[in-house]
Design a protein around this motif. Sequence first.
Motif, mmCIF file in Angstrom:
data_model
loop_
_atom_site.group_PDB
_atom_site.id
_atom_site.type_symbol
_atom_site.label_atom_id
_atom_site.label_comp_id
_atom_site.label_asym_id
_atom_site.label_seq_id
_atom_site.Cartn_x
_atom_site.Cartn_y
_atom_site.Cartn_z
ATOM 1 N N ALA A 110 0.829 -1.209 0.000
ATOM 2 C CA ALA A 110 0.000 0.000 0.000
ATOM 3 C C ALA A 110 0.861 1.255 0.000
ATOM 4 C CB ALA A 110 -0.931 -0.014 1.210
ATOM 5 N N LEU A 111 1.897 1.275 0.821
ATOM 6 C CA LEU A 111 2.767 2.449 0.901
ATOM 7 C C LEU A 111 3.550 2.644 -0.399
ATOM 8 C CD1 LEU A 111 4.026 4.743 2.548
ATOM 9 C CD2 LEU A 111 5.694 3.092 3.408
ATOM 10 N N ALA A 112 4.135 1.571 -0.912
ATOM 11 C CA ALA A 112 4.980 1.684 -2.106
ATOM 12 C C ALA A 112 4.188 2.124 -3.333
ATOM 13 C CB ALA A 112 5.672 0.348 -2.379
ATOM 14 N N VAL A 113 2.976 1.610 -3.510
ATOM 15 C CA VAL A 113 2.213 1.955 -4.708
ATOM 16 C C VAL A 113 1.722 3.396 -4.645
ATOM 17 C CG1 VAL A 113 -0.127 1.262 -3.988
ATOM 18 C CG2 VAL A 113 0.574 1.003 -6.377
ATOM 19 N N LEU A 114 1.399 3.887 -3.460
ATOM 20 C CA LEU A 114 0.992 5.286 -3.336
ATOM 21 C C LEU A 114 2.156 6.217 -3.654
ATOM 22 C CD1 LEU A 114 -1.239 5.103 -0.128
ATOM 23 C CD2 LEU A 114 -2.009 5.618 -2.459
ATOM 24 N N VAL A 115 3.327 5.901 -3.140
ATOM 25 C CA VAL A 115 4.502 6.735 -3.393
ATOM 26 C C VAL A 115 4.878 6.704 -4.874
ATOM 27 C CG1 VAL A 115 6.969 7.009 -2.929
ATOM 28 C CG2 VAL A 115 5.396 6.539 -1.045
ATOM 29 N N ALA A 116 4.969 5.502 -5.445
ATOM 30 C CA ALA A 116 5.407 5.370 -6.832
ATOM 31 C C ALA A 116 4.366 5.913 -7.811
ATOM 32 C CB ALA A 116 5.706 3.903 -7.142
ATOM 33 N N GLY A 117 3.105 5.504 -7.629
ATOM 34 C CA GLY A 117 2.072 5.880 -8.588
ATOM 35 C C GLY A 117 1.743 7.358 -8.592
ATOM 36 N N LEU A 118 1.703 7.968 -7.423
ATOM 37 C CA LEU A 118 1.328 9.383 -7.343
ATOM 38 C C LEU A 118 2.473 10.318 -7.696
ATOM 39 C CD1 LEU A 118 -0.897 9.352 -4.122
ATOM 40 C CD2 LEU A 118 -1.600 9.203 -6.517
ATOM 41 N N SER A 119 3.695 9.799 -7.742
ATOM 42 C CA SER A 119 4.841 10.657 -8.040
ATOM 43 C C SER A 119 5.063 10.868 -9.534
ATOM 44 C CB SER A 119 6.117 10.063 -7.415
ATOM 45 O OG SER A 119 6.423 8.815 -8.016
ATOM 46 N N VAL A 120 4.422 10.083 -10.382
ATOM 47 C CA VAL A 120 4.567 10.213 -11.836
ATOM 48 C C VAL A 120 3.316 10.903 -12.381
ATOM 49 C CG1 VAL A 120 4.917 8.990 -14.014
ATOM 50 C CG2 VAL A 120 5.997 8.146 -11.921
ATOM 51 N N ALA A 121 3.460 12.169 -12.732
ATOM 52 C CA ALA A 121 2.296 12.988 -13.085
ATOM 53 C C ALA A 121 1.557 12.458 -14.313
ATOM 54 C CB ALA A 121 2.731 14.430 -13.315
ATOM 55 N N SER A 122 2.304 12.009 -15.344
ATOM 56 C CA SER A 122 1.646 11.549 -16.566
ATOM 57 C C SER A 122 0.787 10.319 -16.308
ATOM 58 C CB SER A 122 2.686 11.243 -17.642
ATOM 59 O OG SER A 122 3.592 10.245 -17.192
ATOM 60 N N PHE A 123 1.227 9.457 -15.390
ATOM 61 C CA PHE A 123 0.433 8.282 -15.039
ATOM 62 C C PHE A 123 -0.725 8.668 -14.128
ATOM 63 C CE2 PHE A 123 -0.340 4.502 -12.329
ATOM 64 C CZ PHE A 123 -0.730 3.614 -13.330
ATOM 65 N N ARG A 124 -0.463 9.514 -13.156
ATOM 66 C CA ARG A 124 -1.502 9.949 -12.236
ATOM 67 C C ARG A 124 -2.648 10.645 -12.964
ATOM 68 N NH1 ARG A 124 1.552 13.276 -9.490
ATOM 69 N NH2 ARG A 124 0.781 15.195 -10.465
ATOM 70 N N ASN A 125 -2.342 11.370 -14.020
ATOM 71 C CA ASN A 125 -3.350 12.134 -14.756
ATOM 72 C C ASN A 125 -3.836 11.435 -16.013
ATOM 73 O OD1 ASN A 125 -3.120 14.302 -12.906
ATOM 74 N ND2 ASN A 125 -1.317 15.066 -13.997
ATOM 75 N N TYR A 126 -3.399 10.212 -16.248
ATOM 76 C CA TYR A 126 -3.747 9.509 -17.476
ATOM 77 C C TYR A 126 -5.253 9.302 -17.580
ATOM 78 C CZ TYR A 126 -4.389 5.757 -20.855
ATOM 79 O OH TYR A 126 -4.822 4.998 -21.908
ATOM 80 N N ARG A 127 -5.787 9.557 -18.760
ATOM 81 C CA ARG A 127 -7.202 9.311 -19.056
ATOM 82 C C ARG A 127 -7.301 8.296 -20.176
ATOM 83 N NH1 ARG A 127 -10.818 12.929 -16.879
ATOM 84 N NH2 ARG A 127 -9.860 14.686 -15.776
ATOM 85 N N SER A 128 -8.268 7.399 -20.074
ATOM 86 C CA SER A 128 -8.409 6.332 -21.065
ATOM 87 C C SER A 128 -8.700 6.891 -22.439
ATOM 88 C CB SER A 128 -9.523 5.374 -20.641
ATOM 89 O OG SER A 128 -10.762 6.058 -20.606
ATOM 90 N N ARG A 129 -8.186 6.183 -23.443
ATOM 91 C CA ARG A 129 -8.402 6.611 -24.823
ATOM 92 C C ARG A 129 -9.738 6.105 -25.327
ATOM 93 N NH1 ARG A 129 -2.573 6.061 -27.939
ATOM 94 N NH2 ARG A 129 -1.423 7.477 -26.573
#
Length: 411
Positions: free
Chosen positions: A392-411
């Motif tokens: 839980a801790l690692a995925v929150l840190v890793a996932g939220l730190s990459v803006a392009s992934f955090r803001n990704y919207r489905s095509r």
Amino acid sequence: MSFGEFVKRHLVDTRPLRVPAYRRIWIGQAVSHVGLGVTVVAVSQQVYVLTGSSFWVGMLGLANLIPLVVFGLWGGAVADAVDRRKLLVAGSLVAWLGIVLILAQSIAGVPNVYTLLAAVGLSAAGFAISSSTRGAIIPRLLPPELVPSANALNSLVYSIGAVGGPMVGGVVLQQGGFAAAYAVDAVLFTASLYAAFRLPALPPLGEVSRPGWRSVGEGLRFIVTSPILLMSFAVDIIAMVFALPRALFPELADQRFGGSLLALAWLNSAMAVGAVLGGLFSGWVTRVKRQGLALVLVIALWGLAVAAAGMADQLWLVVAFMAVGGAADVVSSVWRQSILQLYAPDEMRGRLQGVFMVVVAGGPRLGDVRAGATATAFGLTTAWVGGGLACALAVLVAGLSVASFRNYRSR
């Protein structure tokens, strides 16, 4: 809202099943995955009976991992250069041969842990080839708008097999022993073989690269240069390596529930119970647009649910928390697969599906090794609960730190 509208919005979309080729693949997977679930329970229990060690149960993960990595990447590269139907048939036959060899050692009455690991490895090689090829086939059979729905249906059928397989496995082990359990898998797997044989010819489209490690490298470079794809793989690895407690099920059943085979069956089925419910009510999943952020949140939920299960002393509580985790996992798998299938051009899909299969199937095997080793070193509860919290801790840190992934919207 009328009942019909509720069903349309919230229950799984079954429109892909109107396509005959996809329907045969789906039914074949539904049947064969029950057999796979039987073998998963039986082989882990047989290894535990032979060795009395969770470490050796975890080594089943390593026996799967090496061929999954090698043949998943290689099979994906070949799938972009040859008729995908022929490759799927070949991979399925190799996987079936591995199952037959596991059955043969049990019938011979001379079980050996190294023989089991070798046969499991052969089956994993066939599974790697066929899985990466099948993932590349789906977008060829269906229009793009139905691909997410097909992935939800695939997740549902895998989950049904993961529920039914361990439950059937517990009963068959109790009544007939290991040989009977492996025989069930060998027979049921023929449904997948039939579906592969009935596919139409699927020659490569677009520019064809010569299959080999150079073409594998091209696929890996495509992923590395795309933060969206790279993070979709990374968060799944975090989820499986840190939090999957599967290798600890025999020890937990032994220590907390008196070695009950029924308890072992429930532990192996618990995640899949939640995944079935998540799959059945997956109509909303295809409407989520912020898929990057959503992936981070559901994987964090998975980790917390696993940690809670590890602290529970009653079987029904362990099953309930693992079911919550299973529902979160099936939702994340739909988004990850859909991102990959619709992001890549067809001439790259085989290679990218090979990488996806390596991550999806290899991650849990690394998780098995991690769980078995940490349980041996630090104890069952520490390995189980600590892994869930770390996920839980690692995925929150890793996932939220990459803006392009955090803001990704489905095509």
